[in-house]
Design a protein around this motif. Structure first.
Motif, PDB file in Angstrom:
ATOM      1  N   PRO A   1       0.822  -1.211   0.000  1.00  0.00           N
ATOM      2  CA  PRO A   1       0.000   0.000   0.000  1.00  0.00           C
ATOM      3  C   PRO A   1       0.856   1.261   0.000  1.00  0.00           C
ATOM      4  CG  PRO A   1      -0.034  -1.038   2.166  1.00  0.00           C
ATOM      5  CD  PRO A   1       0.708  -1.965   1.265  1.00  0.00           C
ATOM      6  N   LEU A   2       0.400   2.251  -0.753  1.00  0.00           N
ATOM      7  CA  LEU A   2       1.060   3.548  -0.779  1.00  0.00           C
ATOM      8  C   LEU A   2       0.712   4.331   0.482  1.00  0.00           C
ATOM      9  CD1 LEU A   2       2.604   5.757  -2.529  1.00  0.00           C
ATOM     10  CD2 LEU A   2       0.316   6.578  -3.114  1.00  0.00           C
ATOM     11  N   ILE A   3       1.716   4.868   1.140  1.00  0.00           N
ATOM     12  CA  ILE A   3       1.496   5.715   2.321  1.00  0.00           C
ATOM     13  C   ILE A   3       1.361   7.177   1.903  1.00  0.00           C
ATOM     14  CG2 ILE A   3       2.440   6.467   4.537  1.00  0.00           C
ATOM     15  CD1 ILE A   3       1.549   3.532   4.419  1.00  0.00           C
ATOM     16  N   GLY A   4       2.189   7.601   0.954  1.00  0.00           N
ATOM     17  CA  GLY A   4       2.135   8.983   0.483  1.00  0.00           C
ATOM     18  C   GLY A   4       3.347   9.312  -0.361  1.00  0.00           C
ATOM     19  N   TYR A   5       3.524  10.592  -0.657  1.00  0.00           N
ATOM     20  CA  TYR A   5       4.676  11.027  -1.446  1.00  0.00           C
ATOM     21  C   TYR A   5       4.945  12.505  -1.195  1.00  0.00           C
ATOM     22  CZ  TYR A   5       0.810  12.452  -4.494  1.00  0.00           C
ATOM     23  OH  TYR A   5      -0.360  12.975  -4.975  1.00  0.00           O
ATOM     24  N   ASP A   6       6.159  12.917  -1.514  1.00  0.00           N
ATOM     25  CA  ASP A   6       6.540  14.331  -1.507  1.00  0.00           C
ATOM     26  C   ASP A   6       6.901  14.651  -2.949  1.00  0.00           C
ATOM     27  OD1 ASP A   6       7.469  16.874  -1.110  1.00  0.00           O
ATOM     28  OD2 ASP A   6       8.692  16.390   0.642  1.00  0.00           O
TER      29      ASP A   6
END
Length: 236
Positions: free
Chosen positions: A46-51
């Motif tokens: 699962p993707l948690i997030g990104y910058d």
């Protein structure tokens, strides 16, 4: 992926926030990550997030202990990332990246280098046209207008091979697993129901609607062509 006909999209160092790439990458989306060194391994994480322009963050494999897979899950190793965009686009997105860091506290996370180039491949053989056709799906071929087993919704795009069907979740729905179903569509010519043998391939929640990807049985092609012509939709 070199032998496939792909659309290659170049990204700047700081891509436009409105790019579809970001709209597709919502937290919780399952990402397929392939690592090839020293052996090939693949995980769905699962993707948690990104910058933007810096990194993406994925959850560390739950099946891996702190010292498991350390030969492949380590800084500097290359990886290929893939994820599927369902909706009307029906695309597989892929890009190459590098593991920037592995975090173990407070959560086990994988940091990936932000992609500078992505590739997209169409998953559907035929394009779909946007529509607004009332329809129903059921587990049974027999048409019973008042049956509680019928799910009422709208076909929002369609082609001779499949469609996307949307249901308001407040109306109640069956467990929409990958299985055979029957679509009931009222013909605009004689107002009689046309029953199409179909298969559920995927479903996705968006706001208060459930979007269902439907594939039509190949043996229903002639029936579908007549129905599309009745709705003045070209099947070409």
């Amino acid at each position: 992926m070199a032998e496939e006909k792909n659309n290659v999209v170049e990204k700047e160092n700081l891509p436009d926030k409105n790019n579809k790439f970001f709209l597709d990458l919502l937290p919780g989306k399952l990402i397929d990550i392939q690592l090839n060194n020293p052996i090939q391994m693949r995980f769905k994480l699962p993707l948690i997030g990104y910058d933007i322009g810096k990194y993406l963050v994925l959850k560390y494999p739950s099946q891996a202990g702190k010292h498991s897979y350390t030969d492949v899950l380590k800084e500097g190793n290359g990886a290929i990332v893939r994820y599927v965009v369902e909706d009307e686009r029906g695309e597989c997105i892929a890009f190459s990246t590098t593991i920037l860091a592995i975090s173990f506290r407070p959560e086990r996370l994988i940091f990936l280098d932000y992609p500078k180039k992505i590739e997209s491949r169409q998953l559907r053989e035929t394009s779909r046209l946007k529509t607004h056709i009332p329809a129903k799906i059921s587990l049974h071929e027999e048409y019973e207008p008042d049956s509680k087993g019928l799910l009422h919704g709208l076909i929002i795009d369609i082609s001779p091979t499949g469609c996307r069907f949307t249901i308001h979740v407040s109306s109640g729905f069956l467990a929409l697993k990958r299985r055979q179903v029957f679509m009931h569509i009222i013909s605009p010519i004689d107002s009689k129901p046309v029953v199409i043998s179909s298969y559920i391939r995927n479903n996705q929640m968006k706001d208060s609607n459930l979007h269902v990807g439907i594939e039509f049985d190949a043996q229903e092609h002639a029936k579908l062509q007549e129905l599309l012509e009745a709705f003045s939709i070209s099947g070409d």
